[in-house]
Design a protein around this motif. Structure first.
Motif, PDB file in Angstrom:
ATOM      1  N   ASP A   1      28.761  27.491  42.910  1.00 22.81           N
ATOM      2  CA  ASP A   1      27.767  28.449  43.416  1.00 22.81           C
ATOM      3  C   ASP A   1      26.422  28.412  42.690  1.00 22.81           C
ATOM      4  OD1 ASP A   1      29.463  29.374  45.352  1.00 22.81           O
ATOM      5  OD2 ASP A   1      30.212  31.050  44.161  1.00 22.81           O
TER       6      ASP A   1
ATOM      7  N   ASP B   1      25.520  30.154  40.258  1.00 18.95           N
ATOM      8  CA  ASP B   1      25.080  31.543  40.111  1.00 18.95           C
ATOM      9  C   ASP B   1      25.200  32.056  38.672  1.00 18.95           C
ATOM     10  OD1 ASP B   1      27.817  31.527  40.087  1.00 18.95           O
ATOM     11  OD2 ASP B   1      28.075  33.252  41.397  1.00 18.95           O
TER      12      ASP B   1
ATOM     13  N   GLY C   1      29.254  30.415  49.065  1.00 21.78           N
ATOM     14  CA  GLY C   1      28.273  31.157  48.281  1.00 21.78           C
ATOM     15  C   GLY C   1      28.445  32.635  48.562  1.00 21.78           C
TER      16      GLY C   1
ATOM     17  N   SER D   1      25.728  34.214  46.335  1.00 25.07           N
ATOM     18  CA  SER D   1      24.701  33.272  45.929  1.00 25.07           C
ATOM     19  C   SER D   1      24.276  32.415  47.115  1.00 25.07           C
ATOM     20  CB  SER D   1      25.272  32.391  44.812  1.00 25.07           C
ATOM     21  OG  SER D   1      24.498  31.226  44.687  1.00 25.07           O
TER      22      SER D   1
ATOM     23  N   LYS E   1      19.788  35.568  38.890  1.00 24.70           N
ATOM     24  CA  LYS E   1      19.430  34.274  39.456  1.00 24.70           C
ATOM     25  C   LYS E   1      19.401  34.377  40.973  1.00 24.70           C
ATOM     26  CE  LYS E   1      20.719  29.563  38.482  1.00 24.70           C
ATOM     27  NZ  LYS E   1      21.825  28.730  38.002  1.00 24.70           N
ATOM     28  N   GLN E   2      18.212  34.583  41.495  1.00 23.38           N
ATOM     29  CA  GLN E   2      18.072  34.721  42.949  1.00 23.38           C
ATOM     30  C   GLN E   2      18.013  33.354  43.609  1.00 23.38           C
ATOM     31  OE1 GLN E   2      14.529  37.109  43.544  1.00 23.38           O
ATOM     32  NE2 GLN E   2      15.829  38.787  44.243  1.00 23.38           N
ATOM     33  N   THR E   3      18.337  33.333  44.887  1.00 17.92           N
ATOM     34  CA  THR E   3      18.132  32.133  45.691  1.00 17.92           C
ATOM     35  C   THR E   3      16.644  31.751  45.587  1.00 17.92           C
ATOM     36  OG1 THR E   3      19.786  32.959  47.212  1.00 17.92           O
ATOM     37  CG2 THR E   3      18.375  31.195  48.016  1.00 17.92           C
TER      38      THR E   3
END
Ligand code: ADP
Length: 323
Positions: free
Chosen positions: A128, A130, A171, A174, A308-310
């Motif tokens: 992921d 993430d 995901g 994420s 941790k954003q896309t």
């Protein structure tokens, strides 16, 4: 330091074996013994472990999954479970522990350090991507490539039959796989949970594309909380605008397979660095890569949620290039 432990925890990811190999062989190069715990935290609680030798690592570099098995362990959420784990680790003579897993596994590892002073170092391993504090996790690149190859095949049919396809990729919380594969596959739209888009806007975008002469489109959707919501989306397309969309859910194929060169290299470097960090006395840290540099990140930072954003620039570029 004489003896270290290593285990894989949470969901498996391609490249975990490459990390186990790097940890084991780096430790042996430094005259350390390596104990592999089987099945994540359960293996520590149930004293399921074996001594890992250099030859045990032969021919695992290219294999997906994890030879140490991975898994989830409910008992480890409780302080009593962690106390038993600490006792077992001390009895097994473990001086340092390397945890290969995601943010959940690291939260557990951190508790083991804070409550029982077990020296832990993490290696981020999850498809992921993430985990905060590292640009990439082991397994992510392979998952993106697996999804990409599958979407390329779907595109053949989408093109031959002038179809709209909704493709669900993995995901949960994420959107990294969706954003990367969406850009690489030339998707029309990428839908992720941290940047929600109203259904009507998506429909409008597809209708405008059809008006521009586009005959087939791919929309990549991150699975979100529950796999299968793409079916609801297809239903909404049909009800609201009479748009027929085919659905493909890529599912667990994304978790397996031979790791890419990028994942093998990442895992090898992180594995070697994790052992080196333990030897140098670092504890309560994760090995990470930031802007091409390998760094040690406090576990406290690595386990922070929603850090941790896309990458939104990926989503914008997907739109920009999908004219
Ligand atoms: P990942 O490491 O891929 O994020 P999970 O979130 O499923 O996977 O976590 C894997 C395991 O790590 C859990 O089954 C549990 O044993 C341990 N773990 C996760 N979160 C915690 C926590 N808050 N406290 C203690 N242990 C945890």
């Amino acid at each position: 330091m004489k003896r270290i432990g290593v285990f894989t925890s949470g969901g498996d990811a391609p490249g975990m074996n490459a990390a186990i190999r790097a940890v084991t062989r780096t430790a042996i190069q430094n005259q350390l013994e390596v104990i592999g715990f089987i099945g994540g935290y359960s293996g520590i609680l149930q004293n399921q472990f074996r001594l890992l030798q250099a030859r045990d690592m032969a021919n695992i570099l290219q294999r997906g999954g994890t030879i140490l098995k991975a898994g989830r362990c409910a008992e480890f959420f409780r302080p009593e479970g962690r106390a038993l784990a600490a006792r077992n680790l001390k009895e097994a003579g473990i001086d340092g522990l390397i945890c290969i897993g995601g943010d959940g596994s690291f939260t557990g590892a951190r508790a083991l350090f804070l409550e029982h002073q077990i020296a832990v170092v993490g290696i981020p391993g999850t498809i992921d991507n993430d985990v905060a504090g590292t640009d990439f996790t082991v397994g992510f690149d392979t998952a993106v490539n697996t999804a990409l190859h599958l979407i390329d095949k779907i595109r053949d049919t989408a093109d031959s039959h002038d179809r709209l396809f909704l493709v669900e990729v993995m995901g949960r919380n994420s959107g990294f796989i969706a954003a990367y594969v969406g850009l690489a596959a030339g998707a029309e739209e990428v839908l992720v949970s941290d940047f929600p888009v109203p259904v009507d806007s998506v429909i409008k975008r597809i209708q405008e594309a059809i008006q521009r002469g586009k005959r087939s489109s791919i929309i990549v959707v991150a699975e979100g909380e529950k796999s299968g919501r793409v079916y609801d989306l297809a239903e909404q397309f049909r009800k609201r605008a009479g748009l027929e969309a085919k659905v493909a859910i890529l599912g667990h194929v994304q978790r397996g397979g031979s790791p890419t060169a990028a994942d093998r290299i990442l895992a090898s470097r992180m594995g070697a660095m994790a052992v080196d960090a333990l030897i140098k006395g670092h504890r309560d840290v994760m090995v990470g890569v930031q802007a091409g540099q390998f760094v040690l990140v406090p576990l406290e930072l690595a386990i922070q949620k929603n850090q941790k954003q896309t990458p939104q620039e990926f989503l914008k570029l997907v739109h920009y290039l999908a004219i």
